[in-house]
Design a protein around this motif. Structure first.
Motif, PDB file in Angstrom:
ATOM      1  N   VAL A  52       0.835  -1.207   0.000  1.00  0.00           N
ATOM      2  CA  VAL A  52       0.000   0.000   0.000  1.00  0.00           C
ATOM      3  C   VAL A  52       0.867   1.253   0.000  1.00  0.00           C
ATOM      4  CG1 VAL A  52      -1.669   1.319   1.344  1.00  0.00           C
ATOM      5  CG2 VAL A  52      -1.982  -1.133   1.039  1.00  0.00           C
ATOM      6  N   LEU A  53       1.911   1.281   0.826  1.00  0.00           N
ATOM      7  CA  LEU A  53       2.774   2.466   0.851  1.00  0.00           C
ATOM      8  C   LEU A  53       3.527   2.643  -0.459  1.00  0.00           C
ATOM      9  CD1 LEU A  53       4.264   2.633   4.455  1.00  0.00           C
ATOM     10  CD2 LEU A  53       2.746   4.273   3.343  1.00  0.00           C
ATOM     11  N   ALA A  54       3.908   1.549  -1.103  1.00  0.00           N
ATOM     12  CA  ALA A  54       4.554   1.676  -2.404  1.00  0.00           C
ATOM     13  C   ALA A  54       3.628   2.379  -3.390  1.00  0.00           C
ATOM     14  CB  ALA A  54       4.958   0.301  -2.930  1.00  0.00           C
ATOM     15  N   ALA A  55       2.346   2.021  -3.367  1.00  0.00           N
ATOM     16  CA  ALA A  55       1.378   2.670  -4.266  1.00  0.00           C
ATOM     17  C   ALA A  55       1.168   4.133  -3.892  1.00  0.00           C
ATOM     18  CB  ALA A  55       0.054   1.905  -4.222  1.00  0.00           C
TER      19      ALA A  55
ATOM     20  N   LYS B 188      13.424  -0.605  11.774  1.00  0.00           N
ATOM     21  CA  LYS B 188      13.074  -1.918  11.220  1.00  0.00           C
ATOM     22  C   LYS B 188      12.093  -1.786  10.065  1.00  0.00           C
ATOM     23  CE  LYS B 188      14.012  -4.741  15.288  1.00  0.00           C
ATOM     24  NZ  LYS B 188      13.463  -5.657  16.309  1.00  0.00           N
ATOM     25  N   PHE B 189      11.117  -0.869  10.205  1.00  0.00           N
ATOM     26  CA  PHE B 189      10.197  -0.673   9.092  1.00  0.00           C
ATOM     27  C   PHE B 189      10.940  -0.191   7.855  1.00  0.00           C
ATOM     28  CE2 PHE B 189       8.244   2.728   6.651  1.00  0.00           C
ATOM     29  CZ  PHE B 189       7.367   1.970   5.890  1.00  0.00           C
ATOM     30  N   ARG B 190      11.836   0.784   8.019  1.00  0.00           N
ATOM     31  CA  ARG B 190      12.539   1.343   6.863  1.00  0.00           C
ATOM     32  C   ARG B 190      13.368   0.274   6.151  1.00  0.00           C
ATOM     33  NH1 ARG B 190      13.016   6.633   5.634  1.00  0.00           N
ATOM     34  NH2 ARG B 190      14.487   7.140   3.958  1.00  0.00           N
ATOM     35  N   ALA B 191      14.032  -0.596   6.935  1.00  0.00           N
ATOM     36  CA  ALA B 191      14.824  -1.665   6.324  1.00  0.00           C
ATOM     37  C   ALA B 191      13.923  -2.646   5.574  1.00  0.00           C
ATOM     38  CB  ALA B 191      15.632  -2.391   7.399  1.00  0.00           C
ATOM     39  N   GLY B 192      12.781  -3.011   6.178  1.00  0.00           N
ATOM     40  CA  GLY B 192      11.862  -3.923   5.509  1.00  0.00           C
ATOM     41  C   GLY B 192      11.289  -3.319   4.238  1.00  0.00           C
ATOM     42  N   PHE B 193      10.954  -2.034   4.289  1.00  0.00           N
ATOM     43  CA  PHE B 193      10.386  -1.359   3.119  1.00  0.00           C
ATOM     44  C   PHE B 193      11.429  -1.238   2.013  1.00  0.00           C
ATOM     45  CE2 PHE B 193       8.315   2.725   1.372  1.00  0.00           C
ATOM     46  CZ  PHE B 193       7.436   1.998   0.583  1.00  0.00           C
ATOM     47  N   ALA B 194      12.681  -0.938   2.384  1.00  0.00           N
ATOM     48  CA  ALA B 194      13.736  -0.847   1.384  1.00  0.00           C
ATOM     49  C   ALA B 194      13.939  -2.182   0.678  1.00  0.00           C
ATOM     50  CB  ALA B 194      15.034  -0.388   2.039  1.00  0.00           C
ATOM     51  N   GLU B 195      13.932  -3.265   1.463  1.00  0.00           N
ATOM     52  CA  GLU B 195      14.087  -4.584   0.857  1.00  0.00           C
ATOM     53  C   GLU B 195      12.910  -4.896  -0.060  1.00  0.00           C
ATOM     54  OE1 GLU B 195      14.737  -9.301   2.059  1.00  0.00           O
ATOM     55  OE2 GLU B 195      14.701  -7.773   3.641  1.00  0.00           O
ATOM     56  N   PHE B 196      11.711  -4.503   0.368  1.00  0.00           N
ATOM     57  CA  PHE B 196      10.523  -4.739  -0.461  1.00  0.00           C
ATOM     58  C   PHE B 196      10.649  -4.004  -1.796  1.00  0.00           C
ATOM     59  CE2 PHE B 196       6.318  -3.427  -1.940  1.00  0.00           C
ATOM     60  CZ  PHE B 196       5.632  -4.638  -1.966  1.00  0.00           C
ATOM     61  N   LEU B 197      11.053  -2.748  -1.781  1.00  0.00           N
ATOM     62  CA  LEU B 197      11.172  -1.975  -3.013  1.00  0.00           C
ATOM     63  C   LEU B 197      12.261  -2.540  -3.917  1.00  0.00           C
ATOM     64  CD1 LEU B 197      10.800   1.650  -1.589  1.00  0.00           C
ATOM     65  CD2 LEU B 197       9.058   0.273  -2.745  1.00  0.00           C
ATOM     66  N   GLU B 198      13.350  -3.005  -3.306  1.00  0.00           N
ATOM     67  CA  GLU B 198      14.415  -3.616  -4.107  1.00  0.00           C
ATOM     68  C   GLU B 198      13.912  -4.879  -4.798  1.00  0.00           C
ATOM     69  OE1 GLU B 198      17.514  -4.254  -1.301  1.00  0.00           O
ATOM     70  OE2 GLU B 198      18.125  -2.143  -1.243  1.00  0.00           O
ATOM     71  N   ARG B 199      13.194  -5.704  -4.061  1.00  0.00           N
ATOM     72  CA  ARG B 199      12.695  -6.952  -4.647  1.00  0.00           C
ATOM     73  C   ARG B 199      11.621  -6.696  -5.699  1.00  0.00           C
ATOM     74  NH1 ARG B 199      13.941 -11.802  -2.192  1.00  0.00           N
ATOM     75  NH2 ARG B 199      15.252 -11.663  -0.311  1.00  0.00           N
TER      76      ARG B 199
END
Length: 474
Positions: A152-155, A182-193
């Protein structure tokens, strides 16, 4: 949107995702206090609230029908109840499968903060705090769905980038250690993937993610809250919330696009949330588990019952006083006072927090809440006998669960039940228990740890035998 006090195109908006009880008893309450304080710029800020999932729709629709207003009932440890009509949610965003209302609001330049309460499990982090890409929800969002906070945040942020909406703060409000980090690291990994390299660069440059420590015991609303509110206020509220009178919010002051004057409403704005977070995790969270495990062994159902038991209160108090406070000093927190306040809160009979809820996921809680204090004690050459009692209580709790004499079920996301039973059936359960690196890290199989837990287990067994004898004589 519901009929707002201010137009959605004026003022500064906090888009909040997750309109459950905790948000409405905590963050929305803080903004309400600020708006009621007479602060010169307080009314410039309001909340637009929405949800990712549809399971909250009945409550959300009731909130919309009341134009975002609802009643908060609070209760002190002495049983004194108070009622406030909370009016900080000025825009109620309807749920939609494509989340278009969330995206439209979050892309607007008037939105300066996007905050969220999606529960600890809503971040889909594994035991190493990496994104759990094997989870079906994450796998779906990596394929373009919008079922998690990441999708949702990516959108939202991609729409904001395209609309030149400007910088925005992403504010995690869940009870997660180092939550912003922790959220920022998880979100960064999500955007990379997701191969969203351009969006990731924009997020890196145009967002901040301040960590925060949040605290207010907020049980699930029970049927008696609505008649309480009606009797006390004359208003038949369809979506009231109940919580304890205590509240705390410590926030790292790292907002890229402005913020409300939270400090005028009682929040603490700090350079680092770490010492406050450590105090809460080691004193409140670990002690909560201690009382839940011991209270269950003693035959109690609720946290307040165990807190009121002299022996269990001594276990908790000794753990904090003898081991935690020396480990955390120096601290900006008045640790002895914080200890006393925590135990007073746990003794509140009107909260009715269950041992079953708090006792769950014990292996994870040992690792996150209790191991740091053991490690600190060993590092300074101190005997952690008071702290070792906590894992010993948990081991006794597990033994009674395994032999069917525990009155409550046990849930654990780290280990399966077969593995737990195999540990308990081994020749030396204490040694096997203390050898698990997933729980103990570098302390696994340390002779000091094994000796401390073995000695504490003997004390726990004597305590249980004495209690059993007392109960048999009654």
């Amino acid at each position: 949107m519901s009929s707002p006090t201010h137009s959605a195109n004026t003022g500064r908006i906090i888009l909040h995702i997750g309109t459950g009880s905790f948000h409405r008893a905590h963050q929305a309450w803080y903004l309400h206090r600020l708006r009621e304080s007479g602060n010169e710029h307080a009314l410039d800020w309001s909340i637009a609230a929405g949800n990712i999932r549809s399971d909250m729709n009945p409550t959300h629709e009731a909130l919309a029908a009341q134009n975002g207003m609802y009643t908060l009932e609070t209760v002190t440890p002495d049983g004194v109840r108070a009622y406030e009509h909370i009016r900080s949610i000025q825009h109620v965003l309807p749920w939609s499968p494509d989340h278009a209302p969330l995206i439209e609001c979050g892309a607007s330049r008037t939105c300066r903060i996007i905050s969220f309460t999606v529960t600890e499990s809503g971040y889909y982090l594994d035991s190493r705090d990496r994104l759990d890409v094997s989870h079906p929800d994450i796998a779906a969002d990596l394929d373009g769905a919008r079922t998690t906070i990441y999708g949702v945040l990516a959108a939202i942020l991609d729409a904001r980038r395209r609309a030149d909406g400007g910088p925005v703060t992403l504010q995690c409000c869940d009870n997660l250690r180092h939550n912003g980090e922790k959220f920022r690291a998880g979100f960064a990994e999500f955007l990379e993937r997701r191969n969203l390299a351009e969006l990731k660069r924009w997020v890196d440059e145009h967002t901040t993610t301040p960590s925060a420590m949040v605290d207010r015991i907020t049980p699930r609303p029970t049927p008696d809250i609505r008649p309480h509110v009606l009797a006390a206020t004359g208003f038949d509220d369809r979506c009231p919330v109940m919580g304890e009178s205590f509240a705390q919010w410590v926030i790292e002051d790292d907002f890229i696009a402005g913020r409300p004057a939270w400090e005028s409403a009682g929040a603490e704005l700090v350079d680092s949330v770490l010492p406050y977070e450590e105090a809460k995790i080691r004193i409140l969270n670990a002690t909560h588990s201690c009382i839940a495990w011991a209270g269950t062994l003693a035959g109690f159902e609720y946290i307040h019952e165990g807190t009121g038991d002299a022996e269990i209160a001594r276990f908790a108090g000794d753990y904090i006083t003898q081991d935690v406070i020396p480990s955390l000093l120096p601290s900006p927190v008045d640790l002895p006072r914080y200890r006393d306040v925590v135990l007073e809160r746990f003794g509140n009979p009107d909260i009715r927090d269950t041992n079953e809820r708090v006792a769950a996921d014990g292996f994870t809680k040992l690792s996150g809440f209790i191991v740091p204090t053991l490690r600190d004690c060993f590092a300074r050459g101190a005997s952690p006998s008071a702290t070792a009692l906590l894992p010993a209580l948990f081991l006794a709790f597990l033994a009674r669960w395994a032999d069917g004499t525990l009155r409550i079920p046990y849930r654990d996301s780290l280990l399966d039940h077969q593995e737990i039973r195999a540990m308990l059936a081994s020749e030396d359960p204490v040694a096997v228990f203390c050898a698990d690196r997933r729980v103990w890290g570098e302390l696994a199989s340390d002779s000091r740890l094994v000796e401390a837990v073995r000695t504490a287990s003997h004390s726990v067994n004597l305590w249980l035998a004495a209690r059993h004898g007392v109960h048999n004589r009654k």
